[in-house]
Design a protein around this motif. Structure first.
Motif, short mmCIF file in Angstrom:
data_model
loop_
_atom_site.label_atom_id
_atom_site.label_comp_id
_atom_site.label_asym_id
_atom_site.label_seq_id
_atom_site.Cartn_x
_atom_site.Cartn_y
_atom_site.Cartn_z
N GLU A 24 20.84 11.12 -23.10
CA GLU A 24 22.37 10.64 -22.97
C GLU A 24 22.84 12.02 -22.07
O GLU A 24 23.68 11.94 -21.17
CB GLU A 24 23.10 10.52 -24.11
N VAL A 25 22.66 13.20 -22.61
CA VAL A 25 23.35 14.51 -22.16
C VAL A 25 22.80 14.46 -20.55
O VAL A 25 23.59 14.80 -19.72
CB VAL A 25 22.70 15.73 -23.01
N VAL A 26 21.49 14.36 -20.39
CA VAL A 26 20.96 14.22 -18.91
C VAL A 26 21.94 13.25 -18.08
O VAL A 26 22.10 13.55 -16.89
CB VAL A 26 19.36 14.20 -19.01
N ALA A 27 21.91 12.20 -18.50
CA ALA A 27 22.56 10.91 -17.87
C ALA A 27 23.67 11.23 -17.45
O ALA A 27 24.15 11.07 -16.55
CB ALA A 27 22.20 9.87 -18.59
N VAL A 28 24.73 11.71 -18.45
CA VAL A 28 26.08 11.83 -18.38
C VAL A 28 26.05 13.27 -17.18
O VAL A 28 26.94 13.13 -16.41
CB VAL A 28 26.78 12.13 -19.64
N ALA A 29 25.34 14.26 -17.57
CA ALA A 29 25.41 15.32 -16.36
C ALA A 29 25.32 14.98 -15.09
O ALA A 29 25.94 15.23 -14.02
CB ALA A 29 24.55 16.47 -16.72
N GLU A 30 24.36 14.10 -14.83
CA GLU A 30 23.99 13.58 -13.45
C GLU A 30 24.82 12.69 -12.84
O GLU A 30 25.46 12.87 -11.98
CB GLU A 30 22.31 12.79 -13.58
N GLN A 31 25.67 11.79 -13.97
CA GLN A 31 26.47 10.73 -13.45
C GLN A 31 27.99 11.47 -12.97
O GLN A 31 28.61 11.26 -12.24
CB GLN A 31 26.77 10.00 -14.52
N ASP A 32 28.25 12.76 -13.87
CA ASP A 32 29.16 13.49 -13.63
C ASP A 32 29.13 14.47 -12.32
O ASP A 32 29.95 15.36 -12.02
CB ASP A 32 29.86 14.13 -14.85
N GLY A 33 27.78 14.61 -11.87
CA GLY A 33 27.47 15.45 -10.85
C GLY A 33 27.43 16.83 -11.12
O GLY A 33 27.69 17.91 -10.56
N VAL A 34 27.11 17.12 -12.68
CA VAL A 34 26.99 18.35 -13.08
C VAL A 34 25.63 18.92 -12.89
O VAL A 34 24.59 18.40 -13.45
CB VAL A 34 27.12 18.63 -14.94
N VAL A 35 25.37 20.19 -12.23
CA VAL A 35 24.22 20.76 -12.23
C VAL A 35 24.19 21.96 -12.97
O VAL A 35 24.81 22.75 -13.17
CB VAL A 35 24.03 21.10 -10.55
N MET A 36 23.23 22.04 -13.97
CA MET A 36 22.90 23.03 -15.12
C MET A 36 22.31 23.93 -14.53
O MET A 36 20.92 23.93 -13.72
CB MET A 36 22.29 22.32 -16.18
N SER A 37 22.73 25.36 -14.53
CA SER A 37 21.91 26.42 -14.01
C SER A 37 20.62 26.67 -15.00
O SER A 37 20.50 26.24 -16.11
CB SER A 37 22.85 27.81 -14.10
#
Length: 90
Positions: A24-37
């Motif tokens: 869920e964390v990965v899906a939401v980050a991807e959906q919101d366009g968040v790129v984790m360093s």
């Protein structure tokens, strides 16, 4: 101290729940366009790293692939693959 069989089996629901959370964390980050360093990724639990890797494959994942890539035990790898593939179904 060595873990008893009961202690190990009581960890199974926790591990599965943690993998579901990681997906869920990965899906939401991807959906919101968040790129984790890489620094943030390094701080994440292994389940998030596995979920990110599995998502990057864009195909169903096998327990063997998880074992080969991440070096975790067979039963956990196959449980993770099951949870990951549940989310991949249309």
């Amino acid at each position: 101290l060595p873990a008893t069989a009961h202690q190990l089996t009581s960890m199974i629901p926790y591990r599965v729940a943690t993998m579901r959370w990681a997906i869920e964390v990965v899906a939401v980050a991807e959906q919101d366009g968040v790129v984790m360093s890489q620094g943030v990724i390094d701080l994440m639990p292994p389940q998030v790293k596995i979920a990110m890797w599995a998502r990057s494959l864009r195909d169903r994942v096998t327990g063997q692939q998880i074992m080969d890539r991440w070096g975790i035990n067979r039963s956990t790898a196959y449980r993770y693959a099951q949870v990951i593939n549940e989310g991949a179904q249309p």
